[in-house]
Design an enzyme around this catalytic site. Structure first.
Site, mmCIF file in Angstrom:
data_model
loop_
_atom_site.group_PDB
_atom_site.id
_atom_site.type_symbol
_atom_site.label_atom_id
_atom_site.label_comp_id
_atom_site.label_asym_id
_atom_site.label_seq_id
_atom_site.Cartn_x
_atom_site.Cartn_y
_atom_site.Cartn_z
ATOM 1 N N ASP A 435 39.279 -24.449 41.662
ATOM 2 C CA ASP A 435 39.339 -22.918 42.248
ATOM 3 C C ASP A 435 39.111 -22.757 43.524
ATOM 4 O O ASP A 435 37.956 -22.918 43.960
ATOM 5 C CB ASP A 435 38.419 -22.018 41.444
ATOM 6 C CG ASP A 435 38.590 -20.661 41.474
ATOM 7 O OD1 ASP A 435 39.310 -20.137 42.410
ATOM 8 O OD2 ASP A 435 38.446 -19.814 40.537
ATOM 9 N N HIS A 436 39.971 -22.494 44.367
ATOM 10 C CA HIS A 436 39.919 -22.327 45.741
ATOM 11 C C HIS A 436 39.314 -21.131 46.337
ATOM 12 O O HIS A 436 38.797 -20.971 47.497
ATOM 13 C CB HIS A 436 41.116 -22.416 46.653
ATOM 14 C CG HIS A 436 41.156 -23.068 47.733
ATOM 15 N ND1 HIS A 436 40.164 -23.390 48.600
ATOM 16 C CD2 HIS A 436 42.214 -23.752 48.423
ATOM 17 C CE1 HIS A 436 40.574 -23.896 49.506
ATOM 18 N NE2 HIS A 436 41.770 -24.328 49.658
ATOM 19 N N ARG A 437 38.970 -20.364 45.430
ATOM 20 C CA ARG A 437 37.866 -18.957 45.592
ATOM 21 C C ARG A 437 36.383 -19.639 45.857
ATOM 22 O O ARG A 437 35.810 -19.128 46.567
ATOM 23 C CB ARG A 437 38.004 -18.043 44.372
ATOM 24 C CG ARG A 437 39.261 -17.205 44.346
ATOM 25 C CD ARG A 437 39.389 -16.584 43.348
ATOM 26 N NE ARG A 437 39.037 -17.171 42.035
ATOM 27 C CZ ARG A 437 39.010 -16.415 40.771
ATOM 28 N NH1 ARG A 437 39.065 -15.140 40.694
ATOM 29 N NH2 ARG A 437 38.821 -16.884 39.657
#
Length: 465
Positions: A435-437
């Site tokens: 998850d790039h968040r």
């Protein structure tokens, strides 16, 4: 005195469940905690224990019914004497329910505000609800073929005929899980088989006999159906329900909520292969059947200690990043009902042999359809082993609420640079989606490199504390 038992929430927050089969009949004497039925939710097949000792008075639903949480399921006459020697009594179950049969709780027939809950929480029951019947499989009124059953059209056929007349509605056929698997493999529709076993039970011989003699016809509503899409093309339609529906919903929610990034790493795992071979040859560890998946799981647990962002979740509502202090490691398991991802609790605290045992037990339980709802909640990181299908790599989709998932490809024996020369080595490709968040590219890459380093040189695990 008549006591009514309503379908409880099974701990998944789901509004309904399908009654797979009754294990008791009206008039049977049952003991407290005796398994009385199997119900299927979107995640698992769950055994329901009896909340009373007594005589079965009324069964309010039939096999195949979709019953809403809080709806009447069964009534007992608890005034009758029950004991192990009582006439017609069933063999009682254990005093304490096992992990697949949580402790039962009873519900008063007049208590519409709060029904029984097998795990202590869940959706509120609905009063006055009636079971919703799935469309019943019906027998054909007439056929143009000498065959007396239907074959699921998983393989091509020259002539597909659709039944135009349906009659004689009947209940879901009685069979065992191995027989159902055989029928699925052979493409046989159990609903149109008359069982020759005890009490009408469908046997393996029944399935094989039908598979050899059946002609292609369509199944009834609620089962797989075959239609003629055009003059030279047929299509099969399968109802979307159960695990497949749950998996699809979860994957769509994950794909369109968390921005996925996938990075790949190809690693020489010859040293790990040699370690696995030596452990399997050692009498003290052979029984654990340690494989590359267990070693990879251990490497993941070690690497997560140094990269906690991969072991966290994004709390949108709270506006927080939640980092976990332990690892509940999910292991993707392919089953007849679809993909499930139960997790190993506190996997980071287990030794390599214990991890191997836990993975094997998890897979066996999942394939038997006995994974409990609790085992599929609360995972923090997951692994999927696509290599068992001969696949080299893939881009796995995150489980909702998790920051990372690792896909392990097939181990290939191929030419590889080793100590300045070309040699045949065991090579595997790892794919990490995150998850790039929560996880930057640098963090994800360093984590994957650390996992790869352990697989390249298992002795490095001694340095990771």
């Amino acid at each position: 005195m008549i006591q009514e038992f309503r379908l409880p929430d099974l701990g998944e927050g789901l509004p309904e469940a399908e009654l797979v089969q009754w294990l008791v009949a009206e008039g049977d004497r049952v003991a407290l905690n005796q398994t009385i039925a199997e119900v299927e939710t979107a995640k698992a097949v769950v055994e329901l224990p009896s909340p009373h000792a007594g005589v079965v008075h009324v069964l309010h639903a039939a096999a195949g019914d979709v019953v809403e949480v809080g709806s009447p399921l069964i009534s007992f006459d608890v005034g009758a004497e029950v004991g192990p020697n009582a006439p017609g009594s069933k063999t009682p179950g254990p005093d304490l329910p096992g992990p697949e049969a949580p402790a039962p709780m009873t519900a008063s027939p007049t208590d519409d505000a709060a029904g029984p809950n097998l795990v202590g929480y869940g959706a509120a029951p609905r009063s006055g609800s009636r079971p919703r019947r799935r469309p019943r499989v019906a027998a054909p009124a007439a056929r143009t073929s000498t065959a007396d059953t239907a074959v699921l059209a998983a393989a091509p056929h020259d002539d597909i005929r659709i039944l135009e007349a349906l009659e004689t509605v009947h209940e879901r056929p009685r069979s065992t899980p191995p027989v159902r698997k055989l029928a699925k493999d052979l493409g046989v529709d159990l609903a149109l088989i008359t069982g020759t076993g005890e009490g009408g039970l469908i046997t393996r011989e029944d399935v094989r006999r039908v598979a050899e003699s059946a002609a292609p016809v369509a199944a009834a509503p609620g089962a797989a159906t075959v239609r003629a899409a055009s003059a030279d093309l047929e299509e099969t339609r399968l109802p979307i329900r159960g695990v497949r529906k749950h998996t699809a919903d979860a994957m769509v929610r994950s794909a369109f909520t968390a921005p996925h990034v996938t990075v790949f790493l190809t690693v020489d795992v010859t040293a790990t292969s040699e370690l696995v071979s030596s452990l399997r040859a050692d009498r003290t560890t052979a029984e654990h059947r340690i494989g590359i998946l267990a070693v990879a799981a251990k490497a993941v647990c070690l690497a997560l200690r140094h990269h906690p962002t991969l072991n966290s979740r994004w709390d949108e509502e709270g506006g927080e990043i939640v980092q976990y202090h332990g690892v509940h490691l999910g292991i993707a398991a392919a089953t007849e009902r679809g993909l499930v991802v139960p997790n190993i609790r506190n996997a980071d605290r287990l030794t390599l042999p214990d991890l191997a045992d836990a993975i094997r037990e998890l897979a066996t339980t999942a394939r038997a359809g006995k994974t409990s709802p609790e085992a599929m909640r609360g995972g923090t990181f997951s692994i999927t082993n696509v290599g068992v299908f001969g696949v080299d790599a893939g881009t796995p989709i995150l489980n909702p609420g998790e920051a990372g998932i690792l896909a392990i490809g097939a181990v290939r024996r191929q030419p590889w640079e080793h100590q300045g020369q070309i040699a045949l080595r065991d090579v595997v490709t790892l794919a990490l989606s995150f998850d790039h968040r929560l996880v930057d590219g640098e963090q994800g890459s360093r984590f994957l490199a650390e996992v790869g380093a352990v697989l390249r040189e298992p002795g490095r695990a001694m340095l990771l504390g």
